[in-house]
Design a protein around this motif. Structure first.
Motif, mmCIF file in Angstrom:
data_model
loop_
_atom_site.group_PDB
_atom_site.id
_atom_site.type_symbol
_atom_site.label_atom_id
_atom_site.label_comp_id
_atom_site.label_asym_id
_atom_site.label_seq_id
_atom_site.Cartn_x
_atom_site.Cartn_y
_atom_site.Cartn_z
ATOM 1 N N ILE A 1 11.616 -5.516 -6.091
ATOM 2 C CA ILE A 1 10.345 -6.062 -5.614
ATOM 3 C C ILE A 1 10.108 -5.459 -4.234
ATOM 4 O O ILE A 1 11.044 -5.294 -3.446
ATOM 5 C CB ILE A 1 10.342 -7.605 -5.564
ATOM 6 N N ALA A 2 8.878 -5.095 -3.956
ATOM 7 C CA ALA A 2 8.567 -4.475 -2.671
ATOM 8 C C ALA A 2 8.729 -5.475 -1.535
ATOM 9 O O ALA A 2 8.645 -6.691 -1.726
ATOM 10 C CB ALA A 2 7.149 -3.915 -2.680
ATOM 11 N N ASN A 3 8.963 -4.932 -0.353
ATOM 12 C CA ASN A 3 9.128 -5.729 0.862
ATOM 13 C C ASN A 3 7.983 -5.380 1.809
ATOM 14 O O ASN A 3 7.697 -4.202 2.034
ATOM 15 C CB ASN A 3 10.485 -5.400 1.498
ATOM 16 N N MET A 4 7.322 -6.392 2.373
ATOM 17 C CA MET A 4 6.161 -6.156 3.225
ATOM 18 C C MET A 4 6.499 -5.380 4.500
ATOM 19 O O MET A 4 5.604 -4.887 5.183
ATOM 20 C CB MET A 4 5.494 -7.485 3.584
ATOM 21 N N ASN A 5 7.781 -5.251 4.808
ATOM 22 C CA ASN A 5 8.185 -4.453 5.971
ATOM 23 C C ASN A 5 8.382 -2.982 5.615
ATOM 24 O O ASN A 5 9.036 -2.242 6.342
ATOM 25 C CB ASN A 5 9.464 -5.022 6.586
ATOM 26 N N ARG A 6 7.821 -2.577 4.462
ATOM 27 C CA ARG A 6 7.808 -1.184 3.999
ATOM 28 C C ARG A 6 9.155 -0.732 3.442
ATOM 29 O O ARG A 6 9.601 0.392 3.680
ATOM 30 C CB ARG A 6 7.336 -0.232 5.113
ATOM 31 N N PHE A 7 9.782 -1.619 2.688
ATOM 32 C CA PHE A 7 10.990 -1.294 1.945
ATOM 33 C C PHE A 7 10.776 -1.689 0.488
ATOM 34 O O PHE A 7 9.750 -2.267 0.123
ATOM 35 C CB PHE A 7 12.203 -2.069 2.485
#
Length: 445
Positions: free
Chosen positions: A391-397
């Motif tokens: 799942i994507a991470n809002m901190n760009r990971f």
């Protein structure tokens, strides 16, 4: 004071207005002055008293979980402090995935517009990524290609080869790959249609749409049972779940399962008669296609159980091991353990206790207007047999988790300038892809 007492004639309008203005000025000057404050204020010092108000500054902490680009939420310290030998080995292996090195993500523009859907072709021979954008364009990137060598003085660097096609009139929402035909790729869309692309023939054909061209039934997701590749299942923005047999036009049936949008759903990979739906009505629900209840417009699969979150649930993804992962706007990823699903009888009720999540992961899911909704996606056929999802991470990971909620990795790399919001695992290989709001692709291999 009246004009008579002030010694003014009643018909002297000019003097009357002057006196009224003087009186208003005197009243204003007698009131406490209300001036804006220019200095810094500590919220703890300026709380408003009253029964309905909390005047402590601590009540605001955590009310907004803003993104912090580049700030890791899973670090090397988490790896080093892992006591479980097997978990540590798995974390090290997943964390060793590296960003595709031949081009930076900003150079791999797989779609013209924001990526809404992503899919890996199931071939294990090389990473082939499909992406669909908000305007209905599809892009295809072959991750086995390498950048040609150029002189250091050459400023004109060749771009990667990317194939792009305008296959739909509106947003592409899902990719499904046939288990029996490596050249068949199915796509669903907000334009109310499902299309099949034949990679060998270079042809895209519509395989399903409402019978009346004027009817609109935007499709939010699509899935296929690996044991029956001729039947496609789809969810709709008006709360429906449907299925159609591509060999029999007009055979479709759509069940109204919710009064609100179903944002995502998934068939159980090993027991595809079981369906998990996620809805704007804040619920995850489990349905059984073996038992259809009701008549006419009230027909629907048997509802086995449901669980309600505090806010809307964006997606439900089912692992081969029987775990369902959901993402919700209450800033959680929930993991439900239905590992005994293979023993369920048709229409069997799931107890409220069994519908409670086995693990809850705190996760910032506040995407806002310009980032595609974050959705967990399991690896469908992991070669190592370990159930894991991205799942994507809002901190760009991109985050990788195991079925017990343990974080396995947080994938990053140079050149990532936006959230790779649409993240997917390859079905069997440890390859991960993520697409962002500018149509750019991140690929870890």
């Amino acid at each position: 004071m009246s004009s008579r007492l002030a010694g003014l004639e009643a018909d002297n309008e000019t003097l009357q207005r002057k006196l009224a203005a003087d009186i208003e000025r005197d009243v204003a000057e007698s009131k406490p002055k209300r001036l804006r404050v220019s200095e810094d204020l500590r919220l703890g010092d300026i709380g408003v008293d009253g029964k309905k108000f909390k005047n402590g500054a601590d009540t605001l902490k955590g009310i907004i979980r803003g993104a912090e680009p580049g700030v890791r939420t899973f670090t090397e310290a988490d790896l080093k402090e892992t006591d479980d030998k097997d978990l540590k080995e798995l974390r090290l292996r997943m964390s060793s995935l590296e960003l595709y090195k031949h081009w930076y993500p900003n150079d791999i523009k797989i779609c013209p517009q924001r990526v809404y859907a992503l899919g890996f072709h199931p071939t294990p021979e090389k990473p082939i990524v499909f992406a669909g954008d908000k305007e209905g364009a599809m892009g295809v990137f072959d991750g086995s290609q390498t950048a040609p060598e150029v002189d250091d003085d050459d400023t004109d660097h060749p771009a990667p080869v990317i194939s792009a096609f305008k296959t739909h009139a509106r947003t592409i929402t899902s990719f499904v790959f046939s288990p029996v035909d490596a050249n068949a790729v199915y796509t669903s869309s907000y334009d109310s249609s499902i299309r099949k692309m034949d990679l060998d023939k270079g042809v895209s054909v519509q395989v399903w749409a409402p019978a009346d061209d004027s009817d609109e039934l935007p499709l939010s997701a699509m899935d296929m049972a690996q044991t029956d590749p001729n039947v496609l299942y789809f969810s709709t923005l008006d709360g429906g779940l449907g299925r159609c047999d591509v060999r029999a036009p007009g055979s479709e049936e759509v069940w109204a399962l919710s009064e609100q949008k179903i944002g995502g759903f998934c068939l159980h990979p090993l027991h595809p008669h079981l369906v998990a739906t996620a809805s704007l009505d804040r619920t995850i629900k489990i349905w059984d296609l073996r038992k259809i209840e009701g008549k006419g417009d009230m027909r629907h699969p048997a509802l086995l159980g449901e669980h309600e979150s505090r806010l809307s649930v964006s997606h439900a993804s089912w692992s081969p091991g029987g775990h369902v992962a959901t993402s919700s706007y209450d800033d959680t990823v929930k993991i439900y353990d239905f590992s005994d699903a293979g023993s369920w009888k048709p229409g069997q009720d799931i107890s409220p206790q069994a519908m409670e999540p086995a693990n809850i992961i705190r996760h910032n899911n506040q995407t806002g207007r310009w980032v595609t909704i974050l959705k967990p996606q399991w690896q469908r056929q992991p070669k190592d047999g370990i159930q894991k999802f991205t799942i994507a991470n809002m901190n760009r990971f991109v985050d990788v988790f195991a079925s017990d909620g343990s974080q396995l990795a947080q994938l990053d790399g140079d050149g990532i300038t936006a959230v790779p919001a649409v993240a997917h695992f390859h079905p069997s290989m440890d390859w991960v892809a993520g697409g962002n709001g500018s149509g750019k692709l991140c690929l870890w291999i």
